[in-house]
Each structure stands twice: as C-alpha cells, then as structure tokens.
Design an enzyme around this catalytic site. Structure first.
Site: not given
Length: 779
Positions: A84, A289, A291, A9, A82, A334, A86
């Site tokens: 997740d 990470y 989030r 990203e 990432d 995670h 999103e």
C-alpha cells in the site's frame, strides 16, 4: 557466500518469509518507518515547493546502522514492505537511507505470506512506485501542516492545560460524534400505543398453539382505549393468508472497515485491537493483507473455497460469486481479507483464534447458497370494526450460508430472533381470542457511534482510508476530545391497557431505558474545539472537502496530479485563515448562562483551565467568582441550574477525625479528603457529595499507614522525599521522580540533602535514555 538481503517491516513477518525463501536470503525487519519529518519548524520547507525534511529518529539509529552494514555485505538488497502507499513509502525511505537507487532496486509485493505468493513475487520484482510514495508524502505533509498550524491557534484561543491538537481527519471525526450528541440532546421521545392480540389455534398435531397478531398504533391512551372498547364481544376470523417465498444473500468478504465493524459487534473488539490481531494473523501467513477496501477474491481463492464447501457441506451449498467494489480505490486494488488456506479452520494462537474464525466463516459464507425462506402473512378481521390485525410467521426452508454465518447489525432492534411458524390456520377460520394489549412505547433517538459504526460513517463519507481509521480513533480518545464509555439506563413508567374476558384493565409498569455500552461520547473540550474550528475553519471541517482531499491523494497515486501542487492549492487559503483567526478570533469558552443566584450574580457553565466548570459571578465583579468542577457524567451543554448549584456544596466538612476536621472536595486530580494539612484521594466508589466520615476516616488511616511505610526520609523545606517504590528507593521532588542507582539505593537512609540535590542535578543534566520497545508500528 553473500546472501540477498530482503527487508520487511516487522520481525514476525521476517521470520515467516525467511522460512519460505531458504538459504539464499537473509530477511531483516526495519520495524516500521525508519524516517520521519523533523519536529523543529514543521519539518517542511514551505518556500521550496513544500519539500519535506526527513530525519532518522534516535530510536531507529541502531536499526539503520545494522541494515547499512548488512546491505554492504549483501549480493543484492530487496525491499518487501507492505502493498500500500505506506509500505511503498517505507521502501523508498529505506532506499534513500541505504544509498540504493529507487529506479533499479528490486521491490516485491504480495498480499499474503504463503510460499506460492512469496516465490511468485521474487520471480516478478518491480521498482519503487514513486506515484504511490508521493501520495503518501502528500498526506503526511498536508497533515503535518494542518496539525502544526492549527494546534497553536487552539492553544491560544482555548488555552486548556495539556496538548490540544487538530487534524484533517481527526477533527471531522470528532465533529461527527459532536453532531450526533447534539441530535440526541435535542430529541424528545414521543409515546404511542401499540396493539397486539393473542390467539390460540390447533397445530398439525391438533394441539393448542398460541400466536400473536399486531394491529395499528394510537397516539393517546384514550384512542387506544376506545379501540379496545369497540372490540368487546367481537369475533375474529382469518380473512386472507399469503405465503411468500424469500431469500437472504451472504455479505461480501471482509474489507478493513467491515472486519472492524463485525469484530466490534460479534466479539466486542475495539478497532485498534482488531487491527493488532489481524496484523499478527497476516504476518504469520494465516490471512491476506489486512488493510484493504477491496471485496474481490482471486480465482485461486475461489477454487480453494469451492473445494472446502463441497467437501464439508455438499454441492447444494455451493453458489460461487465474484463481488465488486462500488467505488474502487486507487490505493487498495488487491483482495478482500480472507484465510490463505481454507482448510485451516482455526489459528494456532488462542488470542487471534476468535478473529480468524470470524474471517474464515465470512469468507466461506460468501460463496455459499442463498438461504431460502417462506413468509406467511395472515390478515385477521374483527367483527365489530373495520380495522384488521396481521399475524406473520417465517420459516427457514433451506439454511444455505446461514449454516455457517449470519452478519450482525448496528441496530439492536434488527438483531432479534426470526419470527416463528404460524399454526395450521385456514381462510374463514374463527380464532380463539385470548387477550388484546395496547402497550405504550416510546420513540428512540438514533444510536451513538461505536468505534466500528464511526468507521462505517467515515467510509461512507469518503473520509480516511483503511490505514487511518484505527489511529484516528485512538488519537481523538487520547486527546480527550471523545470518551469511550457505558451509559446507565434510567427507569421509565409505561402504561398497558388490556382487554380480556370483555373487560379492560389498566396497569403501569417500569422499564429500563437509555442504557448503552462502549459508545463514543464527545467531551466538553471536544465540543468547544469542534465549534471553534467549524466557525473559523469551515472548509477544513467540511465533510465533502475532506473527502475531496482523499480523492486527490488517489489521483496523485495514479500519477494524474503533482503532489506539491495539490498541497500548495490547499495551503495558501488555509494559512491565510490561520493568520486571520489568530488576529481576530475571540477566546472560546463554550460558555452557557444557566440562571441567576439570589444575590443577582450570573450562574454559568464553561470551559476552565482544568476542564468544564460552573461559576457564580463574573471576572469583572469586585468579589472573586466561585467555581466548581463538573462531574465526569455532566456536560456544559446539558447541566441544569439545579445540578449546577449542587456542585457548590463542596467543600463539605464531614466532622472531626482524631481531633482534626475532615473536608472533601474535587481538585485537579479528582475527589480528595483533606485532614491535618494532608490530602488523600478518595476511593473510586466514594462520591464526595454523599460520602460520610465513617467511610473516610478509616480510609485516611489506611492510606496514611501505607504512606508512612513507604517514606524513608522527608526534607520538608526543599519539598523532597526519599520513598520506597516497587523497583526500590527513589527521589520525589514535586511531581517528578528520580531513579537511584544500586549503590545509592543501598545507603538511601543516610543521604544528605546536599547529596540528594547533587543526584537530581546530575540526572537532569544526563537523563537516562528510554529503551525503545522493538515493535512493528504502522500508522
């Protein structure tokens, strides 16, 4: 030789990963989402199973073109967004746009950007998980439906100038803040008198040490005084001493929400700032990470933490633990947020270092020994009455994890220093009495939300997920539904009764009360919108219903339910409610009657076209009603009749300056002074209700001089000006500015009105393109 193309990203993340993977890979950034829903007609085909219509936004066309070109030349394309929903969605959109097969394209995930993690991910690629993609699509589609269908209802039924909007999560967040404010407004403080006695006793070194003991509470000053009178001439003995061991256990490592809360309390960071800094740390390979709602640590991490504790503090400070989530989310399965390498105690970047140190300390403390306490409780009898006093002291016997880290709380009263040790007193000992106080104390309302405590509440209710908290808070502030501001305290008298040398004295002192810093306050607009939505869309505004929607997203992510079925179940009753409200609901003004003026006309407070205001008279009267705008610190719900009438003192005529009247008033853009048919915004420190001519006159002269200096030419009839700005001369017509090119700037003083009009028409027909900032944005 063609390389493998790996797409992430953000550029920072790409740079870090490229160093790890070496020459076989070219790592490129897609700068966040590369596709979004069309803006026209909602971007969703409501009649075809809610199928979304995606487009590549104009600002992403260049990025997509470059990625397509690189993909054609590459050996193989790998997707590494990432870990997740999103991120999974971004990978799927990339596959769609680049013509890759989602069923075979290699997708890698990792929750830390370290060499072992990246290499392990490359050795174990998977394919795109369409269940996660569909969970994200469901959220995006459902939120678009709510926003697109509810917002026009607000435009019509509330009708404020500017962009009113509603959202599935944002609207319930505003409701929480509104409910809290109304609880506070209805709160009535009650006073009581708290007893505290001061004694002296010898310590181990035979020195006099003062210590306090507490008694009961009394509801009136008379009751408190009676008790003090009953203690005149009394003696005080230690009746009982209890020593109790205790312990404190460290908190779990950080999740997204606990990091946001603690960074707010300890560092004063807003939620968005915390996430921005955490993203920098993650992308540079410093932390895992950012989030996540998991508190778990990997075995590798625990071993790493163990080595750091033993080498830095010794074996006695080690106590390994594995934390588990009470409610494990399907989305973030995670690890907790932790440093990737515990031996790195600081971050290179000064901007991120404070947050990194907080994460490091919380992580290492989670695997350290409990802190051991010893609490002493002494009961002190009074010879003249049955009541007793209690003295307490706490001693830290072993600091354990407190050597590194102590968690803060949202309650200011809980953040006090720990109690100290009591002197060496024994059962049966008579104490040396100094004085006894009965101090008036007032009950307090619950604290307003900070950004972080709002996140905590949303999480407790099951509303939103780690990726939604920061954008939700940013949106409600941006929409002017909520303000983040400080509140000044007010002076309040309190009484103290003192027993000393067998006589009672009474004094009244003052304290500052009610001061608050960086709290969230609902605006009048936020309150009116909340009430309207709660009345007509009670299901959407229901906390448990919103939490149920989140659980259904989780079930989609697990492949248990189909996303379009879930959206359909929501949409049918929701859409019916929208149509019914548009037809039947009355316009919402939040109107409150304050009283009646001397002429018999009603005085009310309500929302107007440009914000909250007070009004004398009604629209039906022959004579036009009078209006006045509320001050920034006032609210429709709490303004008094007296305060409202004060607002009608504007406009104020301050007298003459240079032979012309000066009046001050409040307009659409704030307080201003009018002089010689020109208008000047008042300086920030000037209050239009109290400012005098001696202050305003020099300000007018100064602002007029500055305006004259920047004015090149004025075309009065057309209301067009040629002005000097920080980037050179430009055209101003009404509220719009038009940029001149270099050649036009050089001959600006000679431009005719015809030439200026032609420039304006040309710029309207061919507006200059905005340069998109290249920044990784993740919503």
């Amino acid at each position: 030789m063609a390389k493998n193309l790996l797409i992430v990203e953000s550029p920072a993340k790409a740079k870090t990963i490229e160093k790890i993977l070496g020459d076989d890979f070219e790592v490129k950034s897609c700068y966040g989402h590369i596709r979004d829903l069309e803006k026209n007609d909602m971007g969703i085909d409501l009649k075809n199973n809610f199928m979304p219509r995606y487009i590549v936004p104009e600002e992403k066309e260049k990025v997509v073109k470059e990625l397509k070109s690189l993909a054609k030349k590459s050996n193989e394309v790998w997707l590494a967004s990432d870990e997740d929903r999103e991120g999974e969605s971004i990978s799927w959109h990339l596959a769609e746009v680049l013509g890759l097969d989602p069923a075979t394209t290699k997708r890698i995930v990792f929750h830390e950007i370290t060499k072992p993690a990246i290499q392990a991910a490359v050795k174990n690629p998977r394919t795109i998980n369409m269940d996660l993609v569909n969970a994200q699509q469901a959220r995006r589609v459902l939120d678009r439906i709510v926003g697109f269908e509810l917002s026009p209802v607000l435009w019509k039924k509330i009708g404020m100038q500017g962009g009113l909007s509603a959202g599935r999560v944002q609207s319930v967040a505003v409701k929480l803040i509104a409910e809290k404010e109304r609880q506070i407004n209805q709160f009535v403080a009650e006073s009581s008198f708290k007893l505290e006695a001061l004694f002296a006793a010898k310590d181990l070194a035979n020195k006099d040490v003062s210590f306090k003991a507490e008694g009961g509470k009394y509801t009136t000053s008379d009751d408190a005084e009676k008790f003090l009178q009953s203690c005149i001439g009394a003696s005080y003995k230690v009746r009982d001493i209890q020593v109790k061991p205790g312990k404190r256990t460290p908190s779990a490592p950080f999740t997204t929400s606990t990091l946001q809360q603690e960074a707010s309390r300890k560092l004063g960071y807003g939620v968005s700032k915390t996430m921005l800094l955490a993203q920098k740390l993650y992308e540079s390979g410093k932390i895992t990470y950012m989030r996540t709602d998991s508190v778990a640590l990997s075995q590798t991490a625990i071993d790493n933490i163990k080595n750091e504790i033993v080498s830095s503090f010794g074996d006695k400070y080690l106590q390994l633990r594995q934390y588990k989530n009470k409610n494990e989310s399907a989305q973030e399965a995670h690890e907790a947020i932790r440093p990737t390498y515990m031996e790195n105690k600081t971050s290179d970047d000064a901007d991120t270092n404070r947050l990194y140190e907080l994460i490091w300390k919380r992580t290492i403390a989670s695997q350290m020994s409990d802190a051991e306490m010893e609490k002493t409780i002494a009961k002190i009898s009074i010879s003249t009455v049955k009541e007793e006093l209690t003295a307490t002291g706490e001693v830290l016997k072993f600091d354990g994890f407190l050597k590194v880290y102590m968690e803060s709380t949202d309650d200011e009263e809980d953040d006090q220093e720990q109690e100290g040790r009591l002197p060496n007193i024994t059962v049966g000992q008579t104490l040396d009495f100094k004085e006894m106080l009965a101090t008036e104390r007032f009950s307090k309302h619950s604290a307003r939300y900070t950004e972080a405590s709002l996140v905590k509440k949303l999480e407790e209710l099951g509303i939103g997920r780690p990726s939604t908290y920061a954008p939700t808070i940013s949106t409600i502030i941006k929409r002017n539904y909520v303000e983040k501001r400080d509140k000044e305290g007010v002076k309040r008298d309190f009484r103290i009764l003192k027993l000393k040398n067998d006589s009672i004295t009474k004094v009244t002192e003052q304290e500052n009360t009610g001061a608050e810093k960086s709290k969230l306050f609902p605006t009048d607009l936020g309150l009116v919108v909340t009430d309207f939505l709660s009345k007509h869309f009670d299901k959407v505004m229901d906390y448990s219903f919103t939490a149920t929607i989140e659980q259904e997203f989780d079930e989609i992510a697990l492949g248990k339910i189909k996303w379009n079925t879930m959206v359909g179940d929501f949409y049918t009753p929701f859409h019916t409610g929208v149509e019914h409200t548009l037809e039947t609901a009355e316009r919402a003004k939040g109107e409150r009657l304050l009283g009646v003026d001397v002429s018999g006309k009603p005085i009310s407070a309500r929302m107007g076209r440009y914000g909250p205001m007070v009004q004398i008279g009604s629209q039906d009267d022959e004579e036009k009603p009078r209006f006045a705008k509320l001050k920034a610190t006032q609210s429709i719900e709490t303004i008094s009749l007296e305060e409202a009438m004060d607002l009608f003192k504007l406009p104020r005529n301050l007298g003459k300056f240079e032979g012309e009247d000066v009046t001050v008033n409040i307009g659409r853009f704030g307080p201003y002074a009018a002089h010689d048919k020109k208008f000047y915004s008042l300086n920030k420190e000037m209050d239009p209700y109290t400012v005098e001519l001696e202050e305003v006159g020099p300000m007018i002269a100064e602002k007029r001089k500055a305006k004259d200096e920047r004015t090149i030419k004025v075309f009065e009839k057309e209301k067009i000006q040629l002005l000097r700005g920080p980037y050179g001369p430009y055209i101003k017509q009404g509220l719009r500015n038009y940029k001149l090119n270099k050649e036009q700037q050089e001959k600006v003083a000679d431009l005719t009105i015809e030439e200026v009009k032609a420039i304006i028409e040309e710029l309207k027909a061919n507006p200059p393109k905005k340069v998109a900032r290249k920044k990784a944005i993740k919503k």
